[in-house]
Write a protein that holds these residues in place. Structure first.
Motif, PDB file in Angstrom:
ATOM      1  N   ALA A 177       1.177  -2.464  -2.348  1.00 33.04           N
ATOM      2  CA  ALA A 177       0.856  -2.246  -2.980  1.00 33.04           C
ATOM      3  C   ALA A 177       2.347  -1.009  -3.881  1.00 33.04           C
ATOM      4  O   ALA A 177       3.268  -1.351  -4.546  1.00 33.04           O
ATOM      5  CB  ALA A 177      -0.097  -2.587  -4.154  1.00 33.04           C
ATOM      6  N   MET A 178       2.463  -0.198  -3.663  1.00 32.39           N
ATOM      7  CA  MET A 178       2.839   1.040  -4.280  1.00 32.39           C
ATOM      8  C   MET A 178       4.534   0.976  -3.525  1.00 32.39           C
ATOM      9  O   MET A 178       5.092   0.917  -4.012  1.00 32.39           O
ATOM     10  CB  MET A 178       2.194   2.737  -3.549  1.00 32.39           C
ATOM     11  CG  MET A 178       0.909   2.883  -4.298  1.00 32.39           C
ATOM     12  SD  MET A 178       0.069   4.193  -3.129  1.00 32.39           S
ATOM     13  CE  MET A 178       1.310   5.906  -3.983  1.00 32.39           C
ATOM     14  N   MET A 179       4.472   0.738  -1.732  1.00 32.88           N
ATOM     15  CA  MET A 179       5.982   0.074  -2.195  1.00 32.88           C
ATOM     16  C   MET A 179       7.060  -1.056  -2.697  1.00 32.88           C
ATOM     17  O   MET A 179       7.798  -1.014  -3.234  1.00 32.88           O
ATOM     18  CB  MET A 179       6.014  -0.007  -0.270  1.00 32.88           C
ATOM     19  CG  MET A 179       5.705   1.449   0.023  1.00 32.88           C
ATOM     20  SD  MET A 179       7.386   2.497   0.029  1.00 32.88           S
ATOM     21  CE  MET A 179       8.309   1.314   1.209  1.00 32.88           C
ATOM     22  N   ALA A 180       5.779  -2.204  -2.766  1.00 37.78           N
ATOM     23  CA  ALA A 180       6.364  -3.388  -3.052  1.00 37.78           C
ATOM     24  C   ALA A 180       7.242  -3.318  -4.780  1.00 37.78           C
ATOM     25  O   ALA A 180       7.672  -4.066  -5.070  1.00 37.78           O
ATOM     26  CB  ALA A 180       5.137  -4.501  -3.150  1.00 37.78           C
ATOM     27  N   ARG A 181       6.099  -2.877  -5.614  1.00 41.26           N
ATOM     28  CA  ARG A 181       5.690  -2.679  -6.712  1.00 41.26           C
ATOM     29  C   ARG A 181       5.749  -1.342  -7.554  1.00 41.26           C
ATOM     30  O   ARG A 181       5.710  -0.956  -8.857  1.00 41.26           O
ATOM     31  CB  ARG A 181       5.143  -2.993  -7.873  1.00 41.26           C
ATOM     32  CG  ARG A 181       4.762  -4.949  -7.450  1.00 41.26           C
ATOM     33  CD  ARG A 181       3.299  -5.077  -8.183  1.00 41.26           C
ATOM     34  NE  ARG A 181       2.241  -5.165  -7.298  1.00 41.26           N
ATOM     35  CZ  ARG A 181       0.509  -4.858  -7.758  1.00 41.26           C
ATOM     36  NH1 ARG A 181       1.112  -4.583  -8.844  1.00 41.26           N
ATOM     37  NH2 ARG A 181      -0.187  -4.610  -7.113  1.00 41.26           N
ATOM     38  N   GLY A 182       6.486   0.133  -6.621  1.00 40.10           N
ATOM     39  CA  GLY A 182       6.160   1.197  -7.073  1.00 40.10           C
ATOM     40  C   GLY A 182       5.669   1.722  -7.665  1.00 40.10           C
ATOM     41  O   GLY A 182       5.617   2.894  -9.050  1.00 40.10           O
ATOM     42  N   ILE A 183       3.637   1.295  -7.794  1.00 44.85           N
ATOM     43  CA  ILE A 183       3.090   2.028  -8.403  1.00 44.85           C
ATOM     44  C   ILE A 183       2.629   3.153  -8.028  1.00 44.85           C
ATOM     45  O   ILE A 183       2.655   3.598  -7.342  1.00 44.85           O
ATOM     46  CB  ILE A 183       1.879   0.991  -9.108  1.00 44.85           C
ATOM     47  CG1 ILE A 183       1.469   0.352  -7.740  1.00 44.85           C
ATOM     48  CG2 ILE A 183       2.281  -0.388  -9.556  1.00 44.85           C
ATOM     49  CD1 ILE A 183       0.254  -0.625  -8.007  1.00 44.85           C
ATOM     50  N   GLU A 184       1.458   4.114  -8.966  1.00 46.37           N
ATOM     51  CA  GLU A 184       0.825   4.884  -8.807  1.00 46.37           C
ATOM     52  C   GLU A 184      -0.096   5.230  -8.137  1.00 46.37           C
ATOM     53  O   GLU A 184      -0.706   3.457  -7.551  1.00 46.37           O
ATOM     54  CB  GLU A 184       0.363   6.024  -9.685  1.00 46.37           C
ATOM     55  CG  GLU A 184       1.517   6.551 -10.410  1.00 46.37           C
ATOM     56  CD  GLU A 184       2.907   7.572 -10.242  1.00 46.37           C
ATOM     57  OE1 GLU A 184       2.023   7.997  -8.691  1.00 46.37           O
ATOM     58  OE2 GLU A 184       3.604   7.496 -10.867  1.00 46.37           O
ATOM     59  N   LEU A 185      -0.615   5.463  -6.759  1.00 46.15           N
ATOM     60  CA  LEU A 185      -1.733   5.427  -6.220  1.00 46.15           C
ATOM     61  C   LEU A 185      -2.773   4.872  -6.615  1.00 46.15           C
ATOM     62  O   LEU A 185      -4.106   3.767  -6.753  1.00 46.15           O
ATOM     63  CB  LEU A 185      -1.816   5.762  -5.264  1.00 46.15           C
ATOM     64  CG  LEU A 185      -3.581   6.468  -4.768  1.00 46.15           C
ATOM     65  CD1 LEU A 185      -3.663   5.593  -3.404  1.00 46.15           C
ATOM     66  CD2 LEU A 185      -4.027   7.962  -3.818  1.00 46.15           C
TER      67      LEU A 185
END
Length: 336
Positions: A177-185
């Motif tokens: 999820a972090m890689m696909a959408r650039g969101i924080e942990l």
């Protein structure tokens, strides 16, 4: 028709799923193994049921207070005990007491919980050898992902040179999820918890301890390597930053939380941590909630397996795969 009496210790989501699936498969057990399987006890931390004539699923909602503990399982006359309780690798409890009692009495056991296997795996194996009981651990070492079975059956005769695994589906989902959408942990974790996929206390997953526990089980039960949890160099993903994610994306690298067993002569080393893979590596393509293992051998080359199943059904199915191994072994011993 032979009878096999089964008891389940630990009656949360996984224990209940295991019990329901077992009852649904009773006709299969009769047809394939000539065995009538009866569920004679289910116990949680404070309540349970015991009935030597068998427990129907309709009774699962009527657990009796105080019906709990190894003495209840012993009184049920169970031939096979399934440990599906909570896991604590520091103490082995609560499953350790159930497994010790079953194996010492010569009864077969199936471990879903990892704690007892990590804490006292060598002692449990020795007890099983001494009494002739079988101890099966598929549900504790990858669930739907074949790990122990792959080593014990598919790679029989080959020497294992090393293995690496994406053994925790939660961390793989978070990193994906972090890689696909650039969101924080923190945002990825909140989403996973809201969806019921991540634990309310996710530290065992994100700090790498769940993966480390599975490495210890694979080492001891699969490779015969006497590793303890303190022998594992453990790192997690809690410190992964958005800047690191952006850098990996820019460089075409894919991060995974990986457990690794490496052989150095006759010595095995174990480590857990973030590793990155180029885009065409099989591990880079393991998505979301999927787990994977890669095993290097001397004669069969490199073997990669992937597995993904909905919980708690996948773990319950792995435990009942172990039950079928036990039923098959018993049938062979009868010569029928």
């Amino acid at each position: 028709m032979q009878t096999c009496r089964v008891a389940i210790a630990g009656f949360g989501r996984v224990g209940r799923a295991t019990a329901s699936m077992l009852l649904a498969r009773r006709e299969r057990y009769r047809d394939l193994y000539g065995t009538e399987v009866a569920l004679v006890a289910v116990v949680g931390s404070r309540a349970g049921l015991i009935d030597q004539d068998g427990i129907a699923e309709a009774r699962f909602a009527d657990l009796e207070a105080g019906v709990s503990g190894p003495d209840v399982i012993a009184a049920s006359g169970a031939d096979v005990v399934i440990d599906a309780g909570p896991s604590d690798h520091r103490t082995g409890g609560p499953g350790l007491a159930y497994l010790i009692q079953a194996l010492a009495a010569g009864h077969d056991a199936i471990a879903i919980s990892k704690g007892a296997l990590v804490h006292s795996g060598a002692a449990l194996m020795e007890t099983a050898r001494a009494t002739g009981a079988m101890l099966k651990v598929s549900g504790a070492s990858g669930a739907a992902l074949p790990t122990i079975d792959l080593i014990e059956h598919s790679l029989k005769g080959a020497a294992i040179l090393g293995l690496e695994g994406i053994l925790n589906a939660t961390t793989n989902y978070l990193l994906d999820a972090m890689m696909a959408r650039g969101i924080e942990l923190s945002d990825a974790l909140a989403e996973a918890q809201a969806g019921g996929f991540a634990e309310r206390d996710p530290r065992g997953d994100v700090e790498g301890w769940d993966t480390a526990s599975k490495l210890v089980i694979l080492a001891n039960f699969g490779l015969g390597a006497p590793l303890a949890i303190d022998d594992v160099r453990v790192g997690g993903m809690e410190a992964v930053t958005s800047a690191e994610i952006a850098g990996w994306r820019r460089d075409g690298r894919v991060p995974k939380l990986v457990g690794r067993l490496s052989r150095e002569g006759e010595t095995w080393r174990a480590a857990v941590g973030i590793e990155t893979y180029c885009a065409d590596d099989p591990f880079a393509r393991v998505p979301g909630k999927t787990k994977a293992i890669r095993i290097a051998t001397d004669t069969m080359g490199e073997i990669v397996a992937l597995g993904c199943g909905e919980e708690p059904v996948a773990t319950a199915a792995a435990a009942l795969k172990d039950l079928e191994h036990i039923l098959a072994a018993r049938r062979r011993a009868r010569g029928t």
